[in-house]
Design a protein around this motif. Structure first.
Motif, PDB file in Angstrom:
ATOM      1  N   ARG A  36       0.833  -1.275  -0.274  1.00  0.00           N
ATOM      2  CA  ARG A  36       0.205  -0.100  -0.151  1.00  0.00           C
ATOM      3  C   ARG A  36       0.629   0.930  -0.315  1.00  0.00           C
ATOM      4  O   ARG A  36       0.249   2.362   0.079  1.00  0.00           O
ATOM      5  CB  ARG A  36      -0.642   0.427   1.048  1.00  0.00           C
ATOM      6  CG  ARG A  36      -1.726  -1.183   1.297  1.00  0.00           C
ATOM      7  CD  ARG A  36      -2.661  -0.819   2.361  1.00  0.00           C
ATOM      8  NE  ARG A  36      -4.083  -0.399   1.580  1.00  0.00           N
ATOM      9  CZ  ARG A  36      -4.761  -0.339   1.124  1.00  0.00           C
ATOM     10  NH1 ARG A  36      -5.582  -0.781   0.695  1.00  0.00           N
ATOM     11  NH2 ARG A  36      -5.437   0.722   0.776  1.00  0.00           N
ATOM     12  N   ASP A  37       2.053   0.868  -0.258  1.00  0.00           N
ATOM     13  CA  ASP A  37       3.024   2.588  -0.391  1.00  0.00           C
ATOM     14  C   ASP A  37       2.923   2.987  -1.129  1.00  0.00           C
ATOM     15  O   ASP A  37       2.325   2.794  -2.622  1.00  0.00           O
ATOM     16  CB  ASP A  37       4.258   1.979  -0.293  1.00  0.00           C
ATOM     17  CG  ASP A  37       4.832   1.983   0.585  1.00  0.00           C
ATOM     18  OD1 ASP A  37       4.520   2.256   2.229  1.00  0.00           O
ATOM     19  OD2 ASP A  37       5.943   1.326   1.473  1.00  0.00           O
ATOM     20  N   VAL A  38       2.772   4.249  -1.461  1.00  0.00           N
ATOM     21  CA  VAL A  38       1.740   5.244  -2.847  1.00  0.00           C
ATOM     22  C   VAL A  38       3.823   5.964  -3.451  1.00  0.00           C
ATOM     23  O   VAL A  38       4.828   6.884  -2.251  1.00  0.00           O
ATOM     24  CB  VAL A  38       1.158   6.124  -2.522  1.00  0.00           C
ATOM     25  CG1 VAL A  38       0.671   7.178  -3.925  1.00  0.00           C
ATOM     26  CG2 VAL A  38      -0.024   5.463  -2.415  1.00  0.00           C
ATOM     27  N   VAL A  39       3.818   5.396  -4.963  1.00  0.00           N
ATOM     28  CA  VAL A  39       5.417   5.808  -4.891  1.00  0.00           C
ATOM     29  C   VAL A  39       5.195   6.750  -5.473  1.00  0.00           C
ATOM     30  O   VAL A  39       4.318   7.103  -6.914  1.00  0.00           O
ATOM     31  CB  VAL A  39       6.480   4.687  -5.731  1.00  0.00           C
ATOM     32  CG1 VAL A  39       7.042   5.511  -6.410  1.00  0.00           C
ATOM     33  CG2 VAL A  39       6.645   3.556  -4.777  1.00  0.00           C
ATOM     34  N   GLU A  40       5.216   8.432  -6.445  1.00  0.00           N
ATOM     35  CA  GLU A  40       5.471   8.836  -6.608  1.00  0.00           C
ATOM     36  C   GLU A  40       6.533   9.359  -8.260  1.00  0.00           C
ATOM     37  O   GLU A  40       7.812   9.598  -6.810  1.00  0.00           O
ATOM     38  CB  GLU A  40       4.464  10.778  -6.381  1.00  0.00           C
ATOM     39  CG  GLU A  40       3.568  10.579  -5.542  1.00  0.00           C
ATOM     40  CD  GLU A  40       3.535  12.314  -4.944  1.00  0.00           C
ATOM     41  OE1 GLU A  40       3.742  12.534  -5.305  1.00  0.00           O
ATOM     42  OE2 GLU A  40       2.854  12.361  -3.572  1.00  0.00           O
ATOM     43  N   LEU A  41       6.755   9.756  -8.861  1.00  0.00           N
ATOM     44  CA  LEU A  41       7.902   9.707  -9.847  1.00  0.00           C
ATOM     45  C   LEU A  41       7.436  10.052 -11.268  1.00  0.00           C
ATOM     46  O   LEU A  41       6.984   9.456 -11.684  1.00  0.00           O
ATOM     47  CB  LEU A  41       7.916   8.147 -10.157  1.00  0.00           C
ATOM     48  CG  LEU A  41       9.317   7.549 -10.580  1.00  0.00           C
ATOM     49  CD1 LEU A  41      10.626   8.401  -9.659  1.00  0.00           C
ATOM     50  CD2 LEU A  41      10.103   6.509 -11.056  1.00  0.00           C
ATOM     51  N   ALA A  42       8.135  10.575 -11.442  1.00  0.00           N
ATOM     52  CA  ALA A  42       7.879  11.728 -13.132  1.00  0.00           C
ATOM     53  C   ALA A  42       6.782  12.510 -13.028  1.00  0.00           C
ATOM     54  O   ALA A  42       5.625  12.018 -14.463  1.00  0.00           O
ATOM     55  CB  ALA A  42       8.364  10.589 -13.889  1.00  0.00           C
ATOM     56  N   GLY A  43       5.778  12.749 -12.707  1.00  0.00           N
ATOM     57  CA  GLY A  43       4.841  13.046 -11.990  1.00  0.00           C
ATOM     58  C   GLY A  43       3.391  11.787 -12.292  1.00  0.00           C
ATOM     59  O   GLY A  43       2.194  11.798 -11.846  1.00  0.00           O
ATOM     60  N   ILE A  44       3.344  11.408 -12.331  1.00  0.00           N
ATOM     61  CA  ILE A  44       3.112  10.223 -11.699  1.00  0.00           C
ATOM     62  C   ILE A  44       3.099   8.511 -10.581  1.00  0.00           C
ATOM     63  O   ILE A  44       3.661   8.894  -9.609  1.00  0.00           O
ATOM     64  CB  ILE A  44       2.947   8.734 -12.862  1.00  0.00           C
ATOM     65  CG1 ILE A  44       2.971   9.047 -13.822  1.00  0.00           C
ATOM     66  CG2 ILE A  44       1.739   7.189 -12.542  1.00  0.00           C
ATOM     67  CD1 ILE A  44       2.207   8.929 -14.766  1.00  0.00           C
ATOM     68  N   LYS A  45       1.869   8.685  -9.758  1.00  0.00           N
ATOM     69  CA  LYS A  45       1.722   7.889  -8.824  1.00  0.00           C
ATOM     70  C   LYS A  45       1.098   6.909  -9.019  1.00  0.00           C
ATOM     71  O   LYS A  45       0.325   6.137  -9.960  1.00  0.00           O
ATOM     72  CB  LYS A  45       0.632   8.444  -7.772  1.00  0.00           C
ATOM     73  CG  LYS A  45       0.839   9.834  -7.478  1.00  0.00           C
ATOM     74  CD  LYS A  45       0.008  10.834  -6.155  1.00  0.00           C
ATOM     75  CE  LYS A  45      -0.297  12.134  -6.028  1.00  0.00           C
ATOM     76  NZ  LYS A  45      -0.994  12.391  -4.773  1.00  0.00           N
ATOM     77  N   MET A  46       1.891   5.956  -7.920  1.00  0.00           N
ATOM     78  CA  MET A  46       1.686   4.724  -8.306  1.00  0.00           C
ATOM     79  C   MET A  46       1.288   3.910  -6.907  1.00  0.00           C
ATOM     80  O   MET A  46       2.317   4.222  -5.696  1.00  0.00           O
ATOM     81  CB  MET A  46       2.883   3.512  -8.511  1.00  0.00           C
ATOM     82  CG  MET A  46       3.088   4.073 -10.715  1.00  0.00           C
ATOM     83  SD  MET A  46       4.615   3.879 -11.202  1.00  0.00           S
ATOM     84  CE  MET A  46       5.635   5.110 -10.487  1.00  0.00           C
ATOM     85  N   GLU A  47       0.649   3.161  -6.356  1.00  0.00           N
ATOM     86  CA  GLU A  47       0.373   2.042  -5.666  1.00  0.00           C
ATOM     87  C   GLU A  47       0.962   0.680  -5.554  1.00  0.00           C
ATOM     88  O   GLU A  47       1.112  -0.459  -5.838  1.00  0.00           O
ATOM     89  CB  GLU A  47      -1.264   1.562  -4.746  1.00  0.00           C
ATOM     90  CG  GLU A  47      -1.179   0.781  -3.829  1.00  0.00           C
ATOM     91  CD  GLU A  47      -2.350   1.329  -3.305  1.00  0.00           C
ATOM     92  OE1 GLU A  47      -3.067   1.432  -2.157  1.00  0.00           O
ATOM     93  OE2 GLU A  47      -3.444  -0.287  -3.734  1.00  0.00           O
ATOM     94  N   PHE A  48       2.028   0.417  -4.701  1.00  0.00           N
ATOM     95  CA  PHE A  48       2.573  -1.082  -4.570  1.00  0.00           C
ATOM     96  C   PHE A  48       2.134  -1.844  -3.570  1.00  0.00           C
ATOM     97  O   PHE A  48       1.222  -1.330  -2.690  1.00  0.00           O
ATOM     98  CB  PHE A  48       4.089  -0.991  -3.761  1.00  0.00           C
ATOM     99  CG  PHE A  48       4.547  -2.177  -3.748  1.00  0.00           C
ATOM    100  CD1 PHE A  48       5.917  -2.823  -4.805  1.00  0.00           C
ATOM    101  CD2 PHE A  48       4.856  -2.329  -2.312  1.00  0.00           C
ATOM    102  CE1 PHE A  48       6.842  -4.036  -4.397  1.00  0.00           C
ATOM    103  CE2 PHE A  48       5.756  -3.728  -2.611  1.00  0.00           C
ATOM    104  CZ  PHE A  48       5.868  -4.210  -3.187  1.00  0.00           C
ATOM    105  N   SER A  49       1.685  -3.281  -3.884  1.00  0.00           N
ATOM    106  CA  SER A  49       1.285  -4.114  -3.737  1.00  0.00           C
ATOM    107  C   SER A  49       1.949  -5.615  -3.393  1.00  0.00           C
ATOM    108  O   SER A  49       2.707  -5.863  -4.531  1.00  0.00           O
ATOM    109  CB  SER A  49      -0.219  -3.787  -3.791  1.00  0.00           C
ATOM    110  OG  SER A  49      -0.493  -4.917  -5.451  1.00  0.00           O
ATOM    111  N   VAL A  50       1.428  -6.784  -2.666  1.00  0.00           N
ATOM    112  CA  VAL A  50       1.985  -7.911  -2.898  1.00  0.00           C
ATOM    113  C   VAL A  50       1.356  -8.665  -2.805  1.00  0.00           C
ATOM    114  O   VAL A  50      -0.225  -8.538  -2.042  1.00  0.00           O
ATOM    115  CB  VAL A  50       3.150  -8.211  -1.915  1.00  0.00           C
ATOM    116  CG1 VAL A  50       4.596  -7.284  -1.951  1.00  0.00           C
ATOM    117  CG2 VAL A  50       3.118  -8.064  -0.565  1.00  0.00           C
ATOM    118  N   SER A  51       1.350 -10.104  -3.828  1.00  0.00           N
ATOM    119  CA  SER A  51       0.099 -11.480  -3.853  1.00  0.00           C
ATOM    120  C   SER A  51       0.246 -11.628  -1.664  1.00  0.00           C
ATOM    121  O   SER A  51       1.042 -11.747  -1.179  1.00  0.00           O
ATOM    122  CB  SER A  51       0.575 -11.919  -4.069  1.00  0.00           C
ATOM    123  OG  SER A  51       1.852 -12.854  -4.183  1.00  0.00           O
ATOM    124  N   ALA A  52      -1.079 -12.553  -1.990  1.00  0.00           N
ATOM    125  CA  ALA A  52      -1.031 -12.895  -0.620  1.00  0.00           C
ATOM    126  C   ALA A  52      -0.570 -14.106  -0.320  1.00  0.00           C
ATOM    127  O   ALA A  52       0.266 -14.981  -1.792  1.00  0.00           O
ATOM    128  CB  ALA A  52      -2.793 -13.217  -0.637  1.00  0.00           C
TER     129      ALA A  52
END
Length: 240
Positions: A224-240
């Motif tokens: 659920r970390d949110v990464v901001e890079l080059a103007g784009i936001k991305m949410e990181f997740s892992v499989s269960a």
């Protein structure tokens, strides 16, 4: 055996420095990892970023420039036995495990050569995420497999784009090293290690994770970390 730098002046060896940190700086100030106390050297002259077995040199807008094998560089993918010249001092890069020049171009980290550019665009298209040719935020470069890096049992991570034209698109982080961002503007890499996933700054401004800029070292990613890079936001997740 980690890569190292051998510092010399007029053929006399002054010291050796192991590249164990992911980002090391070279400059005149004492807070640098490699200090060269000479007026021809800027306070913070250049930096070396080491990812997996490879190192990348970047001039930090120094006054007198950074040279590799006699050529002025801004960014350079280091190869074994390269000689870095800063003022009258020399730093020899020693790393027998460094990738070949072709492999560097495929990484797209420092200089996206035609081979790497095409490969990244193809991978991005497969994931339905805009690649570097269309200004998208995510691109995947060829890298060692999970089996090769001992991460086969690690839960699979992925990123989901939260804004922009690719909103909702997902990219699985299957490779040991994946490049994110726009070359020439802002670039970072996500590495898959036995301890988990880490994001490391490579070029431009430092990436932002959950509202805070990360430092020069690898930053661990949590679900659920949110990464901001080059103007784009991305949410990181892992499989269960």
């Amino acid at each position: 055996m980690p890569a190292k730098l051998i510092l010399s002046l007029n053929a006399s060896v002054l010291g050796e420095y192991s590249l164990e940190k992911e980002r090391m700086t070279i400059g005149r100030r004492p807070d640098n990892d490699v200090q060269i106390d000479n007026l021809a050297v800027s306070g913070q002259h250049s930096a070396i970023i080491t990812i997996l077995n490879d190192s990348f040199l970047e001039d930090l807008d120094s006054t007198n420039g950074t040279y590799v094998n006699g050529k002025l560089i801004k960014k350079h993918a280091l190869k074994n036995s390269d000689v870095i010249s800063i003022g009258k001092h020399e730093l020899k890069y020693v790393n027998e495990e460094a990738s070949s020049e072709d492999d560097f171009e495929k990484t797209m980290i420092i200089r996206p050569g035609m081979v790497g550019h095409a490969a990244a665009a193809e991978k991005a298209a497969e994931a339905n995420v805009p690649g570097p040719t269309t200004g998208g935020a995510a691109a995947e470069a060829p890298a060692p497999t999970a089996a090769q890096t001992g991460t086969a049992d690690l839960p699979l991570g992925k990123i989901r784009v939260l804004n922009g034209p690719a909103t909702g698109k997902e990219l699985e982080l299957k490779k040991a090293l994946i490049t994110l961002g726009r070359p020439g503007i802002q670039v970072a890499v996500i590495t898959r290690r036995p301890q988990g996933y880490f994001i490391t700054h490579v070029e431009g401004a430092h990436p932002i994770v959950n509202g805070d800029a990360i430092g020069g070292q690898a930053h661990p990613l949590q679900a659920r970390d949110v990464v901001e890079l080059a103007g784009i936001k991305m949410e990181f997740s892992v499989s269960a």
